[in-house]
Design an enzyme around this catalytic site. Sequence first.
Site, PDB file in Angstrom:
ATOM      1  N   GLU A   1      14.115   4.403  10.281  1.00 17.56           N
ATOM      2  CA  GLU A   1      14.828   4.613   9.031  1.00 17.56           C
ATOM      3  C   GLU A   1      14.006   5.479   8.068  1.00 17.56           C
ATOM      4  OE1 GLU A   1      16.062   0.609   7.558  1.00 17.56           O
ATOM      5  OE2 GLU A   1      15.196  -0.006   9.488  1.00 17.56           O
TER       6      GLU A   1
ATOM      7  N   HIS B   1      18.137  -4.038   1.143  1.00 16.82           N
ATOM      8  CA  HIS B   1      19.184  -3.053   1.428  1.00 16.82           C
ATOM      9  C   HIS B   1      20.335  -3.073   0.423  1.00 16.82           C
ATOM     10  CE1 HIS B   1      16.994  -1.940   4.864  1.00 16.82           C
ATOM     11  NE2 HIS B   1      17.504  -2.769   5.748  1.00 16.82           N
TER      12      HIS B   1
ATOM     13  N   HIS C   1      20.857   3.309   8.938  1.00 16.95           N
ATOM     14  CA  HIS C   1      20.320   2.120   9.604  1.00 16.95           C
ATOM     15  C   HIS C   1      20.881   2.005  11.023  1.00 16.95           C
ATOM     16  CE1 HIS C   1      18.799  -1.938  10.133  1.00 16.95           C
ATOM     17  NE2 HIS C   1      18.273  -1.927   8.921  1.00 16.95           N
TER      18      HIS C   1
END
Length: 361
Positions: free
Chosen positions: A321, A108, A182
């Site tokens: 996601e 991420h 997210h």
Amino acid sequence: MSGNVERSVFGTLSTGLTVECVSLSWPGGLEVRIITLGAAVQALFVPDAAGERADVVLGHDDPEDYMADRQFFGATIGRFSNRIAGARFQLEGEEVQLLANEGANVLHGGQEGFDHKLWKIEALGAAPEPFVRLSLISPDGDQGFPGTFTASVTYRLPAPTELSMTFEATTDRPTVVGMTHHGYFNLGGVEHPHSVLDHHLHIPAERYLAVKAGLIPDGEPCSVDGTPFDFRQSKPIGRDLRHVDEQVLIAHGIDHCFCLSDQPSEEPRLIARLEDPHSGRVLELLSDQPGLQFYTGNMLDGSWAGKYGQIARQGDALCLEPQAWPDAPNRPDFPSARLDPGKAYRHRSIYRFSAETTGAR
């Protein structure tokens, strides 16, 4: 009928910087609260069939808690969501070295991804629909990624029970991009949650990416047929999770990318439908992205307290996601994540809510 927009102070970081909050709402419909830290959805109130609203996403009440406990609650993820193997990739014939933050890999966006950045409110308004646009400039070399990267995310309520998100970006050097939202969802409400393993889920994907240690994609996409990853027909999420399956054991649940297409679509299309049989709330997720990472909250271990004084454990929330396929910068056989100067990155996702009478199923 018109929507509402309110701007307020959410809190102050230990650095002295102020975190703002923008609330978008429709009378009798959704209310979403977006904070400038991580351009994150801090709360999302959704009505049930009786009009009773509940907050359906995990989050914190204090901005410092987002910094101390990095679970990416409701955050905008970038530059690249999911994992990049070995914290490196080849671009323009040269190796790009990133800052690893999950063992040897990048997760991420790195150690200081977009979820830990303070975004700027660029615009907001109530007409013709409530919206807010936030922006961020990520400098060349940020977390190792090349190019000065200018990003934005626009949240809108185009209808009383619909939330849209548009992610956009440009760069002045070749780089990679894969932004996403997210959010951790429990459609029954996060104040007194029922297990999301009772939620019914439909994902119209024929293939998924199996993973190896470190949750890095292992080989080519696999058929979902005959596996716990087959959600082509709606089913309770927990129905097959106790069946012995190597992939479920590796991830301690599901934390896998479902392959929807080999490239982004021109317009958002239905990629998931989630139903809570207790409250009757339904979420239809539409997106133009080629992948959908479905995560059953396997790392929620009861070690932190969020909103409403609740301690979250595995099964209390899930993530859906829309995104590029994981490790795409290292996989030329995957949909490309490259972004060049003069080109624009755009990702559109729509979260469409409705409600059924409890017990209708």
